[in-house]
Scaffold this active site. Structure first.
Site, PDB file in Angstrom:
ATOM      1  CG  HIS A   1      -1.978  -0.914   1.319  1.00 20.16           C
ATOM      2  ND1 HIS A   1      -3.277  -0.501   1.423  1.00 20.16           N
ATOM      3  CD2 HIS A   1      -2.035  -2.260   1.293  1.00 20.16           C
ATOM      4  CE1 HIS A   1      -4.085  -1.545   1.453  1.00 20.16           C
ATOM      5  NE2 HIS A   1      -3.358  -2.635   1.376  1.00 20.16           N
TER       6      HIS A   1
ATOM      7  CG  HIS B   1       1.443   0.386   9.153  1.00 25.17           C
ATOM      8  ND1 HIS B   1       1.059   1.681   9.323  1.00 25.17           N
ATOM      9  CD2 HIS B   1       0.366  -0.268   8.658  1.00 25.17           C
ATOM     10  CE1 HIS B   1      -0.214   1.806   8.959  1.00 25.17           C
ATOM     11  NE2 HIS B   1      -0.659   0.636   8.554  1.00 25.17           N
TER      12      HIS B   1
END
Lengths: 76, 148
Positions: free
Chosen positions: B54, B70
């Site tokens: 992502h 992350h």
């Protein structure tokens, strides 16, 4: 019942879901009515964890979050 | 397996990450890094295949293990704005390769934490050893975790 179906039911069905956003390991869900969220049902789907803050619900499902979100959309 | 720091910054214990999913190690143990303001290049923490990328997070599979990096907390809400991807799903990457460019300082200025949890996904806590103590500074590409 598939994992996606169980999670959908645990969240109170599509009528209760404003938005589902998958984020790598979790489904970030905005619901209409937090009281319709069935914790036991969600946990029966084999999820890793559940975080609730008002109408914001995070269902921690592990790395398959994106696939589960797609599977839930497919049930619509 | 050795896991390398994706960004430079101060090492933070996972339990001190201000997010319950990470802090309680629900997806796995690891360490977090509070990035330096100029830590704009995020590197692959291991060599392997990108299972999912992502703009703000990546999972790399290596040796049947999954490592998650992350970039910041709640950064999914930015919808990719301010993040540039340099890799794609299913691509093979080498540890230390630049995979995402971002601006941790801009994330902070937007009112979010820029902390970078590095998670040994679904690992047993006893199998994951920190190689840098919380509070110490780590450089991007430096060994961060040893995962048995």
């Amino acid at each position: 019942m598939s994992k996606a179906e169980t999670i959908l039911e645990g969240l109170g069905g599509f009528d209760n879901i404003v938005e589902i956003e998958p984020c790598i390991t979790r489904l970030r869900v905005q619901v209409n009515d937090a009281a319709l969220v069935d914790d036991a049902k969600l946990k029966s789907a084999g999820i890793f964890g559940l975080m609730k803050s008002g109408t914001a619900v995070q269902v921690v499902v592990g790395p398959e979050a994106d696939n589960i979100a797609d599977d839930i959309e497919d049930l619509r | 397996m050795r896991v390398f720091a994706p960004v430079s910054g101060k090492v933070v214990a996972m339990e001190d990450v201000p997010d319950p999913v990470f802090a309680q190690a629900i997806v796995g143990p690891g360490l977090a890094i509070e990035p330096d303001a100029d830590a704009t290049k995020a590197l692959a923490p291991v060599s392997g295949r990108i299972a999912k990328i992502h703009p703000h997070a990546v999972v790399i599979e290596a040796e049947a293990k999954g490592v998650l990096a992350h970039l910041g907390l709640n950064t999914v809400e930015l919808n990719g704005q301010g993040f540039t991807l340099h890799a794609a799903d299913n691509e093979d990457v080498q540890a230390g390769q630049i995979i995402i460019e971002w601006d941790p300082q801009a994330v902070r200025e937007g009112g979010r934490s820029a902390i970078v949890p590095v998670v040994a996904m679904q690992a047993k806590a006893e199998d994951v050893h920190g190689l840098v103590a919380p509070g110490e500074h780590v450089n991007a590409g430096q060994a961060l975790l040893e995962w048995d």
